[in-house]
Design a protein around this motif. Structure first.
Motif, PDB file in Angstrom:
ATOM      1  N   PRO A 242      30.020 -25.718  -7.526  1.00  0.00           N
ATOM      2  CA  PRO A 242      30.442 -24.328  -7.304  1.00  0.00           C
ATOM      3  C   PRO A 242      29.317 -23.391  -6.868  1.00  0.00           C
ATOM      4  O   PRO A 242      29.557 -22.440  -6.133  1.00  0.00           O
ATOM      5  CB  PRO A 242      31.006 -23.904  -8.660  1.00  0.00           C
ATOM      6  CG  PRO A 242      31.475 -25.167  -9.281  1.00  0.00           C
ATOM      7  CD  PRO A 242      30.478 -26.206  -8.832  1.00  0.00           C
ATOM      8  N   ASP A 243      28.075 -23.672  -7.270  1.00  0.00           N
ATOM      9  CA  ASP A 243      26.957 -22.813  -6.870  1.00  0.00           C
ATOM     10  C   ASP A 243      26.441 -23.137  -5.471  1.00  0.00           C
ATOM     11  O   ASP A 243      25.475 -22.536  -4.997  1.00  0.00           O
ATOM     12  CB  ASP A 243      25.815 -22.886  -7.889  1.00  0.00           C
ATOM     13  CG  ASP A 243      25.114 -24.245  -7.922  1.00  0.00           C
ATOM     14  OD1 ASP A 243      25.482 -25.164  -7.144  1.00  0.00           O
ATOM     15  OD2 ASP A 243      24.183 -24.392  -8.741  1.00  0.00           O
ATOM     16  N   GLY A 244      27.068 -24.122  -4.804  1.00  0.00           N
ATOM     17  CA  GLY A 244      26.685 -24.496  -3.444  1.00  0.00           C
ATOM     18  C   GLY A 244      25.688 -25.626  -3.363  1.00  0.00           C
ATOM     19  O   GLY A 244      25.423 -26.145  -2.280  1.00  0.00           O
ATOM     20  N   SER A 245      25.121 -26.036  -4.488  1.00  0.00           N
ATOM     21  CA  SER A 245      24.156 -27.133  -4.462  1.00  0.00           C
ATOM     22  C   SER A 245      24.877 -28.461  -4.240  1.00  0.00           C
ATOM     23  O   SER A 245      26.061 -28.600  -4.545  1.00  0.00           O
ATOM     24  CB  SER A 245      23.337 -27.170  -5.756  1.00  0.00           C
ATOM     25  OG  SER A 245      24.176 -27.401  -6.865  1.00  0.00           O
ATOM     26  N   LEU A 246      24.141 -29.414  -3.684  1.00  0.00           N
ATOM     27  CA  LEU A 246      24.692 -30.737  -3.398  1.00  0.00           C
ATOM     28  C   LEU A 246      24.148 -31.761  -4.379  1.00  0.00           C
ATOM     29  O   LEU A 246      23.000 -31.689  -4.796  1.00  0.00           O
ATOM     30  CB  LEU A 246      24.331 -31.173  -1.976  1.00  0.00           C
ATOM     31  CG  LEU A 246      24.933 -30.366  -0.835  1.00  0.00           C
ATOM     32  CD1 LEU A 246      24.406 -30.863   0.500  1.00  0.00           C
ATOM     33  CD2 LEU A 246      26.451 -30.433  -0.856  1.00  0.00           C
ATOM     34  N   VAL A 247      25.002 -32.721  -4.717  1.00  0.00           N
ATOM     35  CA  VAL A 247      24.594 -33.908  -5.456  1.00  0.00           C
ATOM     36  C   VAL A 247      25.022 -35.098  -4.618  1.00  0.00           C
ATOM     37  O   VAL A 247      25.907 -34.979  -3.763  1.00  0.00           O
ATOM     38  CB  VAL A 247      25.203 -33.968  -6.883  1.00  0.00           C
ATOM     39  CG1 VAL A 247      24.642 -32.866  -7.756  1.00  0.00           C
ATOM     40  CG2 VAL A 247      26.702 -33.926  -6.854  1.00  0.00           C
ATOM     41  N   GLU A 248      24.398 -36.237  -4.863  1.00  0.00           N
ATOM     42  CA  GLU A 248      24.739 -37.415  -4.064  1.00  0.00           C
ATOM     43  C   GLU A 248      24.609 -38.686  -4.886  1.00  0.00           C
ATOM     44  O   GLU A 248      24.049 -38.681  -5.974  1.00  0.00           O
ATOM     45  CB  GLU A 248      23.860 -37.480  -2.812  1.00  0.00           C
ATOM     46  CG  GLU A 248      22.386 -37.489  -3.098  1.00  0.00           C
ATOM     47  CD  GLU A 248      21.545 -37.364  -1.836  1.00  0.00           C
ATOM     48  OE1 GLU A 248      20.756 -38.297  -1.586  1.00  0.00           O
ATOM     49  OE2 GLU A 248      21.673 -36.369  -1.117  1.00  0.00           O
ATOM     50  N   GLY A 249      25.170 -39.750  -4.321  1.00  0.00           N
ATOM     51  CA  GLY A 249      25.079 -41.053  -4.962  1.00  0.00           C
ATOM     52  C   GLY A 249      25.854 -41.118  -6.270  1.00  0.00           C
ATOM     53  O   GLY A 249      26.906 -40.494  -6.428  1.00  0.00           O
ATOM     54  N   VAL A 250      25.325 -41.859  -7.223  1.00  0.00           N
ATOM     55  CA  VAL A 250      25.998 -42.097  -8.503  1.00  0.00           C
ATOM     56  C   VAL A 250      26.286 -40.789  -9.236  1.00  0.00           C
ATOM     57  O   VAL A 250      27.294 -40.668  -9.927  1.00  0.00           O
ATOM     58  CB  VAL A 250      25.170 -43.064  -9.378  1.00  0.00           C
ATOM     59  CG1 VAL A 250      25.769 -43.213 -10.767  1.00  0.00           C
ATOM     60  CG2 VAL A 250      25.073 -44.440  -8.706  1.00  0.00           C
ATOM     61  N   GLU A 251      25.448 -39.789  -9.051  1.00  0.00           N
ATOM     62  CA  GLU A 251      25.674 -38.507  -9.732  1.00  0.00           C
ATOM     63  C   GLU A 251      27.017 -37.901  -9.334  1.00  0.00           C
ATOM     64  O   GLU A 251      27.673 -37.243 -10.144  1.00  0.00           O
ATOM     65  CB  GLU A 251      24.531 -37.522  -9.463  1.00  0.00           C
ATOM     66  CG  GLU A 251      24.646 -36.238 -10.244  1.00  0.00           C
ATOM     67  CD  GLU A 251      24.637 -36.421 -11.762  1.00  0.00           C
ATOM     68  OE1 GLU A 251      25.160 -35.523 -12.457  1.00  0.00           O
ATOM     69  OE2 GLU A 251      24.112 -37.438 -12.278  1.00  0.00           O
TER      70      GLU A 251
END
Length: 133
Positions: free
Chosen positions: A63-72
């Motif tokens: 929601p804050d616009g940050s990205l996560v990737e992979g297993v997370e």
């Protein structure tokens, strides 16, 4: 209710599509927004990463616009559908490492494993046609 996470997945991948369909069925509160980046008209620039990066590994936007990737990403979507205790186990040092390695192997070989390589080549498929073309 606003979504807690927006997941960008490869809808042309049979394994990926089945996984997202299973998560969607369990997302009774609408906490997850699903975006198939292989769909016609999808613009990776709206995510802030390249199409190649999206093909390389799964991404999600918080929601804050940050990205996560992979297993997370999987940890976040499974926590959103109520599997928090299971997600906690995936953060244990040995388990986390095995999951990271396993996911990287799958992601790197996804095209070959899902029958999307032709004549021995696993090239990035062409981008979907734009609705405005």
């Amino acid at each position: 209710m606003a979504s807690e996470i927006e997941v960008f997945y490869d809808g042309a991948c049979p394994v990926c599509s089945r996984e997202m369909a299973a998560v969607r069925r369990r997302d009774r509160r609408g906490r997850i927004r699903f975006a198939d980046f292989t769909a016609e008209g999808f613009d990776p620039a709206a995510v802030g990463v390249t199409r190649e990066a999206l093909m390389d590994r799964i991404h999600a936007r918080l929601p804050d616009g940050s990205l996560v990737e992979g297993v997370e990403v999987f940890r976040r979507i499974y926590a959103a559908i109520g599997f928090g205790p299971l997600v906690a186990l995936t953060r244990l040092p040995g388990v986390a490492h095995l999951l990271d390695v396993g996911y990287r192997l799958f992601a790197r070989n996804r095209l070959r494993l899902t029958g999307r390589c032709h004549d021995g080549a696993c090239e990035l498929p062409p981008p979907p046609a734009s609705r405005h073309a």
